[in-house]
Design a protein around this motif. Sequence first.
Motif, PDB file in Angstrom:
ATOM      1  N   ALA A 155       0.060  -7.300  -8.951  1.00 28.52           N
ATOM      2  CA  ALA A 155       1.262  -6.666  -8.418  1.00 28.52           C
ATOM      3  C   ALA A 155       2.502  -7.499  -8.742  1.00 28.52           C
ATOM      4  O   ALA A 155       2.418  -8.718  -8.855  1.00 28.52           O
ATOM      5  CB  ALA A 155       1.133  -6.505  -6.897  1.00 28.52           C
ATOM      6  N   PRO A 156       3.648  -6.858  -8.914  1.00 25.92           N
ATOM      7  CA  PRO A 156       4.886  -7.604  -9.149  1.00 25.92           C
ATOM      8  C   PRO A 156       5.159  -8.565  -8.006  1.00 25.92           C
ATOM      9  O   PRO A 156       5.027  -8.210  -6.834  1.00 25.92           O
ATOM     10  CB  PRO A 156       5.945  -6.500  -9.222  1.00 25.92           C
ATOM     11  N   SER A 157       5.538  -9.763  -8.337  1.00 28.12           N
ATOM     12  CA  SER A 157       5.754 -10.784  -7.307  1.00 28.12           C
ATOM     13  C   SER A 157       7.044 -10.587  -6.543  1.00 28.12           C
ATOM     14  O   SER A 157       7.205 -11.109  -5.436  1.00 28.12           O
ATOM     15  CB  SER A 157       5.749 -12.179  -7.957  1.00 28.12           C
TER      16      SER A 157
ATOM     17  N   ASP B 203       8.282  -7.651  -5.473  1.00 29.63           N
ATOM     18  CA  ASP B 203       8.222  -6.452  -4.636  1.00 29.63           C
ATOM     19  C   ASP B 203       9.260  -5.403  -5.023  1.00 29.63           C
ATOM     20  O   ASP B 203       9.691  -4.607  -4.196  1.00 29.63           O
ATOM     21  CB  ASP B 203       8.383  -6.813  -3.154  1.00 29.63           C
ATOM     22  N   LEU B 204       9.686  -5.408  -6.279  1.00 29.59           N
ATOM     23  CA  LEU B 204      10.599  -4.369  -6.745  1.00 29.59           C
ATOM     24  C   LEU B 204       9.873  -3.026  -6.781  1.00 29.59           C
ATOM     25  O   LEU B 204       8.654  -2.970  -6.919  1.00 29.59           O
ATOM     26  CB  LEU B 204      11.121  -4.711  -8.136  1.00 29.59           C
ATOM     27  N   PRO B 205      10.605  -1.924  -6.644  1.00 30.68           N
ATOM     28  CA  PRO B 205       9.960  -0.610  -6.702  1.00 30.68           C
ATOM     29  C   PRO B 205       9.250  -0.400  -8.031  1.00 30.68           C
ATOM     30  O   PRO B 205       9.739  -0.799  -9.086  1.00 30.68           O
ATOM     31  CB  PRO B 205      11.134   0.360  -6.546  1.00 30.68           C
ATOM     32  N   VAL B 206       8.094   0.235  -7.970  1.00 31.62           N
ATOM     33  CA  VAL B 206       7.271   0.495  -9.148  1.00 31.62           C
ATOM     34  C   VAL B 206       7.199   2.000  -9.378  1.00 31.62           C
ATOM     35  O   VAL B 206       7.060   2.773  -8.427  1.00 31.62           O
ATOM     36  CB  VAL B 206       5.849  -0.081  -8.960  1.00 31.62           C
ATOM     37  N   VAL B 207       7.304   2.403 -10.639  1.00 28.58           N
ATOM     38  CA  VAL B 207       7.166   3.804 -11.012  1.00 28.58           C
ATOM     39  C   VAL B 207       5.897   3.930 -11.863  1.00 28.58           C
ATOM     40  O   VAL B 207       5.730   3.212 -12.849  1.00 28.58           O
ATOM     41  CB  VAL B 207       8.381   4.307 -11.811  1.00 28.58           C
ATOM     42  N   VAL B 208       4.999   4.828 -11.473  1.00 29.16           N
ATOM     43  CA  VAL B 208       3.750   5.050 -12.197  1.00 29.16           C
ATOM     44  C   VAL B 208       3.957   6.217 -13.162  1.00 29.16           C
ATOM     45  O   VAL B 208       4.290   7.325 -12.731  1.00 29.16           O
ATOM     46  CB  VAL B 208       2.593   5.351 -11.229  1.00 29.16           C
ATOM     47  N   VAL B 209       3.763   5.957 -14.455  1.00 29.79           N
ATOM     48  CA  VAL B 209       4.006   6.976 -15.485  1.00 29.79           C
ATOM     49  C   VAL B 209       2.732   7.188 -16.290  1.00 29.79           C
ATOM     50  O   VAL B 209       2.104   6.224 -16.733  1.00 29.79           O
ATOM     51  CB  VAL B 209       5.151   6.553 -16.426  1.00 29.79           C
ATOM     52  N   GLY B 210       2.350   8.441 -16.471  1.00 39.96           N
ATOM     53  CA  GLY B 210       1.188   8.772 -17.285  1.00 39.96           C
ATOM     54  C   GLY B 210       1.548   9.825 -18.313  1.00 39.96           C
ATOM     55  O   GLY B 210       2.383  10.703 -18.051  1.00 39.96           O
ATOM     56  N   HIS B 211       0.932   9.744 -19.480  1.00 41.37           N
ATOM     57  CA  HIS B 211       1.212  10.684 -20.565  1.00 41.37           C
ATOM     58  C   HIS B 211      -0.050  11.452 -20.951  1.00 41.37           C
ATOM     59  O   HIS B 211      -1.154  10.898 -20.956  1.00 41.37           O
ATOM     60  CB  HIS B 211       1.739   9.911 -21.785  1.00 41.37           C
TER      61      HIS B 211
ATOM     62  N   ARG C  53      -3.147  -0.896  -2.172  1.00 41.71           N
ATOM     63  CA  ARG C  53      -3.146  -2.327  -2.450  1.00 41.71           C
ATOM     64  C   ARG C  53      -1.836  -2.999  -2.068  1.00 41.71           C
ATOM     65  O   ARG C  53      -1.677  -4.200  -2.265  1.00 41.71           O
ATOM     66  CB  ARG C  53      -3.413  -2.575  -3.935  1.00 41.71           C
ATOM     67  N   GLY C  54      -0.895  -2.234  -1.520  1.00 41.84           N
ATOM     68  CA  GLY C  54       0.349  -2.819  -1.051  1.00 41.84           C
ATOM     69  C   GLY C  54       1.502  -2.782  -2.032  1.00 41.84           C
ATOM     70  O   GLY C  54       2.543  -3.382  -1.780  1.00 41.84           O
TER      71      GLY C  54
END
Length: 205
Positions: free
Chosen positions: A28-30, A32-40, A57-58
């Motif tokens: 996980a990013p240390s 805690d910046l927002p994460v965007v999940v992208v799938g193609h 997983r938090g």
Amino acid sequence: MVAHPPMTTTADSDHVTPWIESIAGVPAPSDDLPVVVVGHSAACPRVPMATARLIERGWNVSALVCVDGRFPDGRPFTATDSYGAMLDGLVHPDGYLPPWPRWWGSLVEGLVVDPVARDQVFSEARPVPRGYFDQGCPVPTLPEEVGRAFLSFGPGYEEACNQAHLERWMTYRLVGDHLHQVVEPAAVAATLMAMVSCMEAGRAT
């Protein structure tokens, strides 16, 4: 970050869980910046499951985006008889399908004109078990604050884009072919960032 999930085999009955867990295993990013999940493409039906697992997983997941693929509705790819029949005509005696660029013959070569980029993308394609496409992907209930968006490149997934619109997802159509992210990576990245910004702005109002 780009996840490289492991391939399952013809001996496996579950082709979804190993894929999801490999993504969930990415650190996980240390910050805690927002994460965007992208799938193609074929990853699109699994994007909500991957998003839910990362949230468990938090991870601070702010949005998910499906790009030029099937809308996640829980059905397997072979829910349509024509798709299943096509795959049955391609499967080898060992139960594997050839790498996807070989499914379409010379038609797929025109998607990426640059031969270097095309060879790089196509070289990453591997044979996959025929059963990979027979397994549905459950659609979990995600928190309301997680944005949902669909980006299409052309008429191939127009029906999926329309379905996303009906489900009140943000939708956008960027003119291009199925591998437009390879042909115009900067334009696609800028479009994705703009869509995420619009979703964030909408939640703030």
